[in-house]
Design a protein around this motif. Structure first.
Motif, short mmCIF file in Angstrom:
data_model
loop_
_atom_site.label_atom_id
_atom_site.label_comp_id
_atom_site.label_asym_id
_atom_site.label_seq_id
_atom_site.Cartn_x
_atom_site.Cartn_y
_atom_site.Cartn_z
N VAL A 98 50.86 56.98 35.08
CA VAL A 98 50.69 57.86 33.93
C VAL A 98 49.37 58.62 34.03
O VAL A 98 49.30 59.83 33.73
CB VAL A 98 50.75 57.06 32.62
CG1 VAL A 98 50.38 57.94 31.42
CG2 VAL A 98 52.13 56.46 32.41
N LEU A 99 48.32 57.95 34.46
CA LEU A 99 46.99 58.57 34.54
C LEU A 99 46.90 59.64 35.63
O LEU A 99 46.30 60.69 35.42
CB LEU A 99 45.92 57.50 34.76
CG LEU A 99 45.67 56.55 33.59
CD1 LEU A 99 44.77 55.40 34.01
CD2 LEU A 99 45.05 57.31 32.41
N VAL A 100 47.49 59.38 36.79
CA VAL A 100 47.36 60.34 37.89
C VAL A 100 48.38 61.47 37.79
O VAL A 100 48.24 62.49 38.47
CB VAL A 100 47.50 59.65 39.27
CG1 VAL A 100 46.46 58.57 39.44
CG2 VAL A 100 48.91 59.11 39.48
N ILE A 308 43.71 73.26 42.17
CA ILE A 308 43.21 72.18 43.02
C ILE A 308 41.92 71.61 42.45
O ILE A 308 41.73 70.39 42.34
CB ILE A 308 42.98 72.67 44.46
CG1 ILE A 308 44.32 73.05 45.11
CG2 ILE A 308 42.28 71.60 45.30
CD1 ILE A 308 44.18 73.71 46.47
N PHE A 309 41.01 72.50 42.03
CA PHE A 309 39.72 72.05 41.51
C PHE A 309 39.90 71.22 40.24
O PHE A 309 39.30 70.14 40.11
CB PHE A 309 38.82 73.26 41.23
CG PHE A 309 37.45 72.89 40.74
CD1 PHE A 309 36.48 72.45 41.62
CD2 PHE A 309 37.13 72.98 39.38
CE1 PHE A 309 35.21 72.10 41.17
CE2 PHE A 309 35.87 72.63 38.94
CZ PHE A 309 34.91 72.18 39.83
N VAL A 310 40.73 71.71 39.31
CA VAL A 310 40.95 70.97 38.06
C VAL A 310 41.59 69.61 38.35
O VAL A 310 41.20 68.60 37.76
CB VAL A 310 41.83 71.79 37.10
CG1 VAL A 310 42.24 70.95 35.90
CG2 VAL A 310 41.09 73.03 36.63
N VAL A 313 38.78 67.31 39.89
CA VAL A 313 37.74 66.93 38.92
C VAL A 313 38.29 65.95 37.89
O VAL A 313 37.59 65.02 37.47
CB VAL A 313 37.18 68.19 38.22
CG1 VAL A 313 36.29 67.81 37.04
CG2 VAL A 313 36.39 69.04 39.21
N ASN A 314 39.54 66.12 37.51
CA ASN A 314 40.14 65.23 36.53
C ASN A 314 40.24 63.79 37.03
O ASN A 314 40.36 62.86 36.24
CB ASN A 314 41.53 65.73 36.15
CG ASN A 314 42.06 65.09 34.90
OD1 ASN A 314 41.42 65.12 33.85
ND2 ASN A 314 43.24 64.49 35.00
N GLY A 323 40.26 60.00 35.68
CA GLY A 323 39.65 59.16 36.72
C GLY A 323 38.81 58.04 36.13
O GLY A 323 38.71 56.95 36.71
N GLY A 324 38.20 58.29 34.96
CA GLY A 324 37.44 57.23 34.29
C GLY A 324 38.35 56.11 33.82
O GLY A 324 38.02 54.93 33.95
#
Length: 375
Positions: A98-100, A308-310, A313-314, A323-324
């Motif tokens: 769910v997170l990724v 890609i950047f977003v 960074v997420n 990611g946290g």
């Protein structure tokens, strides 16, 4: 066309946000986790509708979006009957998916757009410049270059320079650099099937402390064609490279030397570079510039890079980013101890403050000293 390019970029930003949240939403629903809200934007509610147990809506500020998944907010009171359907009640592997899922959608969007570009338009080979002129002019706003005064136009193909036929762009460069600023250079170009004899008085540029001749032209590059399968493989490779470069760029932007440079650029003490980071306003401006030149391949490449950047960074392991949450999940799995995420709220506030200040600095810089498209 410039306004159209900016609107197209805004549309794809909103689409990326929606797809990102849809990734979280779909996987949560798949694992039978209760989802209370699915919203695009933040701030005051503009519109919403409730379908089943989930409220769908649009908020005033389209700077992101969110899915409210039961049990992810440590301050939320959960009714006892909903506890089995909360995020924390599910196995770790389901919570990780769910997170990724949000970031994965960005990578998929980038891969699909990039594969389409490579299959339809091909891939520019930046190691092989052709004799066709891509752009006339200078990166300095308002400057009229020698090429413009001579009547050269984008789309011209250079046939000869200084009376000598040329077959490679390097020969054009050598002929320019062999002369001093202010000297005349005879150039024959082919335009619409006719050859035109032009004469340019070379301008001046400084390189490594020396004055060199400057014409003000940029070449087109050779194009590598890809089959559908080859385009997918190459786009996968480039997305992988982009992911690594995005991670390095995010790390470097918080280096003291880079933060100092951004501040110096913002107050006008240093020149803006095309490699400097930019806010959404700056990226939108670049998208508009690309559209105004008819370079829609570059516009979509900007959208690819943004996704890609977003996505990368997420996944950085800092709260409140996904990611946290992944980092907390990994820590709990390794130590077999449950983390009270309420203790992470001060770190969350610090991260949000740092990102917010960086955003404001970049936004100000993009307004007073914007990045221009190269070439």
């Amino acid at each position: 066309m410039r306004g159209f390019g900016i609107l197209l970029f805004i549309f794809f930003v909103l689409l990326a946000i929606a797809i990102h949240e849809l990734g979280h939403f779909a996987t949560a629903k798949w694992f039978k986790i209760k989802v209370d809200k699915f919203f695009i934007g933040f701030g005051p509610k503009l519109w919403s509708v409730k379908r089943g147990e989930t409220e769908y809506g649009i908020a005033a500020f389209p700077l992101g979006g969110y899915v409210k998944i039961a049990g992810m907010n440590p301050l939320e009171e959960i009714p006892p009957e909903d506890l089995p359907r909360t995020f924390k009640a599910k196995p770790a592997w389901q919570r990780a998916i769910v997170l990724v899922a949000g970031s994965v959608t960005h990578f998929i969007v980038a891969l699909v757009i990039l594969a389409a570009i490579l299959a339809i338009a091909g891939q520019k080979d930046y190691g092989t410049a052709t004799l066709e002129i891509r752009k006339i002019g200078s990166e300095t706003p308002g400057e009229i270059t020698s090429s413009q005064r001579a009547g050269m136009k984008a789309g011209d193909r250079i046939v000869s320079v200084a009376g000598r036929p040329v077959t490679q762009w390097s020969q054009v460069q050598e002929a320019i650099l062999a002369r001093a600023p202010g000297q005349r250079l005879d150039i024959v170009v082919e335009r619409d099937g006719r050859e035109l004899a032009l004469s340019a008085t070379l301008g001046e540029r400084e390189r490594d402390g020396q004055k060199i001749a400057f014409l003000g032209v940029s070449p087109e590059f050779a194009v590598i064609d890809h089959s559908a399968g080859g385009a997918i493989i190459e786009s996968g490779r480039q997305v992988g490279i982009g992911m690594w470069q995005s991670l390095v760029a995010f790390k470097n932007v918080f280096a003291p030397s880079n933060l100092n440079r951004l501040f110096q650029v913002a107050i006008g003490r240093q020149e803006r570079s095309e490699t400097d980071p930019s806010s959404l306003v700056g990226v939108g401006r670049l998208s508009g510039d690309a559209a105004s030149e008819g370079d829609f391949a570059s516009l979509f490449l900007i959208i690819v890079s943004f996704n890609i950047f977003v996505g990368v960074v997420n996944l950085v392991p800092l709260p409140p980013l996904d990611g946290g949450h992944l980092a907390v999940l990994g820590f709990e799995k390794l130590t077999r101890r449950e983390v009270d995420v309420r203790r992470l709220l001060p770190i969350t506030a610090m991260v949000l403050s740092a990102l917010g200040m960086l955003f404001l600095l970049l936004l100000y810089t993009d307004i007073v000293n914007p990045i221009r498209l190269p070439g």
